[in-house]
Scaffold this motif. Structure first.
Motif, PDB file in Angstrom:
ATOM      1  N   VAL A 303       0.853  -1.180   0.000  1.00 46.11           N
ATOM      2  CA  VAL A 303       0.000   0.000   0.000  1.00 46.11           C
ATOM      3  C   VAL A 303       0.894   1.237   0.000  1.00 46.11           C
ATOM      4  CG1 VAL A 303      -1.789   1.267   1.219  1.00 46.11           C
ATOM      5  CG2 VAL A 303      -1.813  -1.225   1.227  1.00 46.11           C
ATOM      6  N   GLN A 304       0.688   2.121  -0.971  1.00 45.74           N
ATOM      7  CA  GLN A 304       1.497   3.333  -1.090  1.00 45.74           C
ATOM      8  C   GLN A 304       0.610   4.560  -0.895  1.00 45.74           C
ATOM      9  OE1 GLN A 304       3.031   2.814  -5.057  1.00 45.74           O
ATOM     10  NE2 GLN A 304       4.892   1.815  -4.316  1.00 45.74           N
ATOM     11  N   ALA A 305       1.130   5.540  -0.155  1.00 46.29           N
ATOM     12  CA  ALA A 305       0.386   6.779   0.095  1.00 46.29           C
ATOM     13  C   ALA A 305       1.316   7.970  -0.083  1.00 46.29           C
ATOM     14  CB  ALA A 305      -0.218   6.780   1.490  1.00 46.29           C
ATOM     15  N   LEU A 306       0.755   9.053  -0.597  1.00 49.32           N
ATOM     16  CA  LEU A 306       1.484  10.311  -0.769  1.00 49.32           C
ATOM     17  C   LEU A 306       0.586  11.442  -0.285  1.00 49.32           C
ATOM     18  CD1 LEU A 306       4.009  11.769  -1.850  1.00 49.32           C
ATOM     19  CD2 LEU A 306       2.826  11.949  -4.057  1.00 49.32           C
ATOM     20  N   LEU A 330     -11.730   6.697   6.308  1.00 52.41           N
ATOM     21  CA  LEU A 330     -10.481   6.473   7.041  1.00 52.41           C
ATOM     22  C   LEU A 330      -9.744   7.782   7.295  1.00 52.41           C
ATOM     23  CD1 LEU A 330      -9.198   3.224   5.287  1.00 52.41           C
ATOM     24  CD2 LEU A 330     -10.389   3.432   7.466  1.00 52.41           C
ATOM     25  N   LEU A 331      -9.814   8.706   6.351  1.00 54.05           N
ATOM     26  CA  LEU A 331      -9.186  10.011   6.561  1.00 54.05           C
ATOM     27  C   LEU A 331      -9.859  10.771   7.698  1.00 54.05           C
ATOM     28  CD1 LEU A 331      -8.602  11.172   2.866  1.00 54.05           C
ATOM     29  CD2 LEU A 331      -6.883  10.380   4.509  1.00 54.05           C
ATOM     30  N   ALA A 332     -11.179  10.664   7.786  1.00 58.66           N
ATOM     31  CA  ALA A 332     -11.901  11.313   8.880  1.00 58.66           C
ATOM     32  C   ALA A 332     -11.538  10.698  10.231  1.00 58.66           C
ATOM     33  CB  ALA A 332     -13.411  11.215   8.635  1.00 58.66           C
ATOM     34  N   VAL A 333     -11.362   9.370  10.267  1.00 60.28           N
ATOM     35  CA  VAL A 333     -10.971   8.692  11.506  1.00 60.28           C
ATOM     36  C   VAL A 333      -9.560   9.106  11.906  1.00 60.28           C
ATOM     37  CG1 VAL A 333     -10.508   6.448  12.553  1.00 60.28           C
ATOM     38  CG2 VAL A 333     -12.511   6.749  11.097  1.00 60.28           C
ATOM     39  N   LEU A 334      -8.649   9.210  10.935  1.00 66.32           N
ATOM     40  CA  LEU A 334      -7.279   9.635  11.238  1.00 66.32           C
ATOM     41  C   LEU A 334      -7.248  11.046  11.817  1.00 66.32           C
ATOM     42  CD1 LEU A 334      -5.246   8.264   8.183  1.00 66.32           C
ATOM     43  CD2 LEU A 334      -4.820   7.753  10.593  1.00 66.32           C
ATOM     44  N   GLU A 335      -8.070  11.914  11.279  1.00 69.86           N
ATOM     45  CA  GLU A 335      -8.075  13.299  11.754  1.00 69.86           C
ATOM     46  C   GLU A 335      -8.701  13.412  13.144  1.00 69.86           C
ATOM     47  OE1 GLU A 335      -8.907  17.769  10.041  1.00 69.86           O
ATOM     48  OE2 GLU A 335      -9.021  16.000   8.766  1.00 69.86           O
ATOM     49  N   ILE A 366      -3.880   0.996   5.297  1.00 68.76           N
ATOM     50  CA  ILE A 366      -4.151   2.261   4.606  1.00 68.76           C
ATOM     51  C   ILE A 366      -3.851   3.436   5.529  1.00 68.76           C
ATOM     52  CG2 ILE A 366      -5.938   3.657   3.519  1.00 68.76           C
ATOM     53  CD1 ILE A 366      -5.261   1.259   1.838  1.00 68.76           C
ATOM     54  N   CYS A 367      -4.357   3.379   6.757  1.00 71.14           N
ATOM     55  CA  CYS A 367      -4.120   4.457   7.714  1.00 71.14           C
ATOM     56  C   CYS A 367      -2.632   4.586   8.047  1.00 71.14           C
ATOM     57  CB  CYS A 367      -4.925   4.206   8.989  1.00 71.14           C
ATOM     58  SG  CYS A 367      -6.713   4.321   8.774  1.00 71.14           S
ATOM     59  N   SER A 368      -1.941   3.463   8.165  1.00 71.27           N
ATOM     60  CA  SER A 368      -0.515   3.489   8.503  1.00 71.27           C
ATOM     61  C   SER A 368       0.308   4.123   7.392  1.00 71.27           C
ATOM     62  CB  SER A 368      -0.023   2.070   8.783  1.00 71.27           C
ATOM     63  OG  SER A 368      -0.749   1.480   9.841  1.00 71.27           O
ATOM     64  N   SER A 369      -0.019   3.809   6.140  1.00 70.84           N
ATOM     65  CA  SER A 369       0.737   4.377   5.023  1.00 70.84           C
ATOM     66  C   SER A 369       0.515   5.884   4.915  1.00 70.84           C
ATOM     67  CB  SER A 369       0.347   3.676   3.721  1.00 70.84           C
ATOM     68  OG  SER A 369      -1.020   3.888   3.421  1.00 70.84           O
ATOM     69  N   ILE A 370      -0.728   6.332   5.131  1.00 66.96           N
ATOM     70  CA  ILE A 370      -1.026   7.769   5.083  1.00 66.96           C
ATOM     71  C   ILE A 370      -0.318   8.501   6.216  1.00 66.96           C
ATOM     72  CG2 ILE A 370      -2.866   9.486   5.287  1.00 66.96           C
ATOM     73  CD1 ILE A 370      -4.730   7.449   3.931  1.00 66.96           C
ATOM     74  N   ALA A 371      -0.380   7.936   7.432  1.00 67.69           N
ATOM     75  CA  ALA A 371       0.284   8.557   8.578  1.00 67.69           C
ATOM     76  C   ALA A 371       1.798   8.559   8.401  1.00 67.69           C
ATOM     77  CB  ALA A 371      -0.101   7.823   9.858  1.00 67.69           C
ATOM     78  N   SER A 372       2.351   7.521   7.809  1.00 67.54           N
ATOM     79  CA  SER A 372       3.791   7.436   7.587  1.00 67.54           C
ATOM     80  C   SER A 372       4.290   8.555   6.689  1.00 67.54           C
ATOM     81  CB  SER A 372       4.145   6.075   6.989  1.00 67.54           C
ATOM     82  OG  SER A 372       5.494   6.036   6.555  1.00 67.54           O
ATOM     83  N   ASP A 438      -5.164  -2.696  19.937  1.00 69.20           N
ATOM     84  CA  ASP A 438      -6.579  -2.494  20.241  1.00 69.20           C
ATOM     85  C   ASP A 438      -7.183  -1.321  19.487  1.00 69.20           C
ATOM     86  OD1 ASP A 438      -6.860  -4.622  22.099  1.00 69.20           O
ATOM     87  OD2 ASP A 438      -5.769  -3.406  23.582  1.00 69.20           O
ATOM     88  N   ASN A 439      -6.390  -0.278  19.261  1.00 66.29           N
ATOM     89  CA  ASN A 439      -6.923   0.919  18.634  1.00 66.29           C
ATOM     90  C   ASN A 439      -5.905   1.515  17.680  1.00 66.29           C
ATOM     91  OD1 ASN A 439      -5.185   2.775  20.301  1.00 66.29           O
ATOM     92  ND2 ASN A 439      -6.435   1.894  21.943  1.00 66.29           N
ATOM     93  N   LEU A 440      -6.340   2.510  16.941  1.00 64.71           N
ATOM     94  CA  LEU A 440      -5.499   3.117  15.919  1.00 64.71           C
ATOM     95  C   LEU A 440      -4.286   3.815  16.518  1.00 64.71           C
ATOM     96  CD1 LEU A 440      -5.053   3.894  12.964  1.00 64.71           C
ATOM     97  CD2 LEU A 440      -6.575   5.847  13.304  1.00 64.71           C
ATOM     98  N   HIS A 441      -4.472   4.487  17.644  1.00 63.37           N
ATOM     99  CA  HIS A 441      -3.363   5.227  18.258  1.00 63.37           C
ATOM    100  C   HIS A 441      -2.242   4.285  18.672  1.00 63.37           C
ATOM    101  CE1 HIS A 441      -1.201   7.656  21.272  1.00 63.37           C
ATOM    102  NE2 HIS A 441      -1.584   8.687  20.527  1.00 63.37           N
ATOM    103  N   SER A 442      -2.583   3.172  19.327  1.00 61.96           N
ATOM    104  CA  SER A 442      -1.550   2.219  19.754  1.00 61.96           C
ATOM    105  C   SER A 442      -0.924   1.502  18.564  1.00 61.96           C
ATOM    106  CB  SER A 442      -2.159   1.192  20.715  1.00 61.96           C
ATOM    107  OG  SER A 442      -3.182   0.432  20.069  1.00 61.96           O
ATOM    108  N   ALA A 443      -1.697   1.279  17.506  1.00 60.35           N
ATOM    109  CA  ALA A 443      -1.164   0.623  16.318  1.00 60.35           C
ATOM    110  C   ALA A 443      -0.107   1.480  15.651  1.00 60.35           C
ATOM    111  CB  ALA A 443      -2.287   0.312  15.341  1.00 60.35           C
TER     112      ALA A 443
END
Length: 449
Positions: A303-306, A330-335, A366-372, A438-443
């Motif tokens: 998965v690639q994100a820019l 997913l973008l809304a959840v990340l924000e 997907i969330c990890s690649s965007i955050a990275s 368990d959750n996105l923050h810890s992941a």
């Protein structure tokens, strides 16, 4: 005595109207209605049923006829274990994607008599293509004909086990005044071929074209008639082709077959994970490996994100190989849950290799690649990320977790991040380190540590 009347039919979905419409009310396509002639018969013959044709349900029925194998594992698996005798299979796809190549290679592996009916190529052109594909099978007979009555007569005389019709758009029935390729001709020709297949117990493979403009009636009109619908798809810029089962009365619709196009034809991709990850750049941000289940087998994908600053009022959201609406969620959840201000940034997402993913198990990747890429932090190249993301930021469990873990361990990955609830379903020991979250923050903290 018959009387003709005119109706308008949508060439994309088969919707019928008494007048021409600019936009189809069913599929919402524009300028797809074409004029067709319809025969109205004033008299009809009444028929009585034959009592000898009525049978009671037999739950102890044993299948007497074996499936016809093509020795192409990807093709046979998508069909459910081979071609079922007496069935009718529709293979649809864009022109030039490789449908004729696939069926020609499959025919070359069949030991039973095969009749190849072509209305698009001459006999010499078929021979040249067979030579290029290294096809050498004396069981294949070729007939260059488009008249359905002549085709049916040839089938009844030669009695093949497999019939290939290339393509249904060129086949016509002389009883109708409509031109070949219209909805009426395609539907009536397919119905007669279906009745012939059930009566003679020969398998019939039909090729159907779909154009981007929708000017030719596509496989959607025939889905309720045939037994199996296979979609052959792929991007022109990629050499990979994917065979999907959209309908299968004799097998699962979850299976896919992956092929690679070469100069001498299609070749099976037996280990797609290794190929999709072969060109991966390990020292870059925004790249994460995930495990997706396609049918009954796991596939590792990159998965690639820019993420870039937006110079305009509305930032761009572009996704290749992933659902755009799911990306927006997913973008809304990340924000909201990870405090990443992405509303003023352009986000571009790509699933490497040209494959499309629809299952939610890749949400965490997907969330990890965007955050990275947004935080400009590298992810660990030896880690696989799996998990579904809920609106509350929780990481939900996924199915077939053991298959995903085994595939990651087989390809040499050292760590795998999975939902905590999936730990209880793991029964076998693995050499790979399992990290539950368990959750996105810890992941995200585990991925970037």
């Amino acid at each position: 005595m018959s009387k003709n009347k005119i109706k308008y039919v949508c060439s994309s979905c088969g919707y019928e109207s008494l007048k021409w419409l600019g936009k189809c009310p069913s599929c919402e396509s524009w300028n797809t209605f074409s004029e067709e002639l319809v025969e109205e018969r004033k008299t009809s013959l009444k028929k009585n049923y034959d009592e000898t044709k009525i049978n009671k349900l037999d739950t102890k029925f044993i299948e007497s006829e074996k499936r016809i194998l093509t020795s192409i594992q990807e093709f046979d698996r998508v069909l459910g274990g081979g071609i079922m005798p007496g069935s009718i299979v529709l293979i649809g796809g864009d022109p030039g994607i490789g449908k004729s190549t696939l069926v020609m290679q499959a025919a070359s592996k069949i030991s039973e008599p095969v009749l190849y009916v072509t209305g698009e190529e001459s006999f010499n052109q078929i021979n040249l293509r067979a030579k290029r594909l290294n096809v050498n099978n004396e069981n294949i007979s070729i007939i260059t004909e488009t008249d359905l009555d002549i085709i049916i007569s040839a089938i009844e005389k030669t009695k093949p086990k497999v019939v290939i019709v290339d393509s249904i758009q060129t086949t016509y029935k002389s009883d109708f005044d409509n031109a070949p390729g219209t909805i009426t001709q395609i539907r009536e020709c397919t119905v007669e071929l279906m009745q012939l297949a059930k009566k003679s117990h020969c398998a019939i493979i039909i090729i159907g074209h779909v154009t981007k403009e929708g000017m030719i009636a596509g496989p959607k009109v025939l889905e309720h008639i045939v037994d199996t619908v296979l979609q052959f798809e792929g991007e022109r810029s990629y050499s990979y082709r994917i065979l999907r089962a959209q309908k299968n009365r004799f097998g699962s619709t979850n299976e896919i077959g992956i092929f690679e196009m070469h100069d001498n034809g299609l070749q099976e991709v037996l280990n797609p994970s290794e190929i999709f990850l072969s060109e991966r750049e390990k020292q870059t941000t925004g790249s994460v490996v995930t495990a997706s289940i396609e049918g009954t087998r796991p596939i590792l994908l990159e998965v690639q994100a820019l993420v870039t600053p937006s110079s305009y009022g509305n930032p761009q959201r572009v996704a290749t190989g992933f659902d755009y609406r799911r990306l927006s969620i997913l973008l809304a959840v990340l924000e909201k849950r990870a405090n990443l201000r992405l509303s003023v940034h352009n986000v571009f997402l790509n699933i490497a290799g040209g494959i499309r993913i629809d299952e939610p198990a890749v949400d965490l990747a997907i969330c990890s690649s965007i955050a990275s890429n947004f935080l400009d932090k590298h992810t660990k190249s030896d880690t696989v990320v799996i998990g579904e993301i809920g609106l509350g930021g929780e990481v939900r469990s996924v199915n077939h977790i053991e298959k995903r873990i085994q595939e990651a361990a087989k390809l040499g990955f050292k760590k795998i991040i999975i939902p905590s609830n999936n730990l209880k379903s793991i029964k076998t020991k693995n050499s790979i380190e399992i990290i539950p979250v368990d959750n996105l923050h810890s992941a995200l903290s585990k991925i970037f540590e």
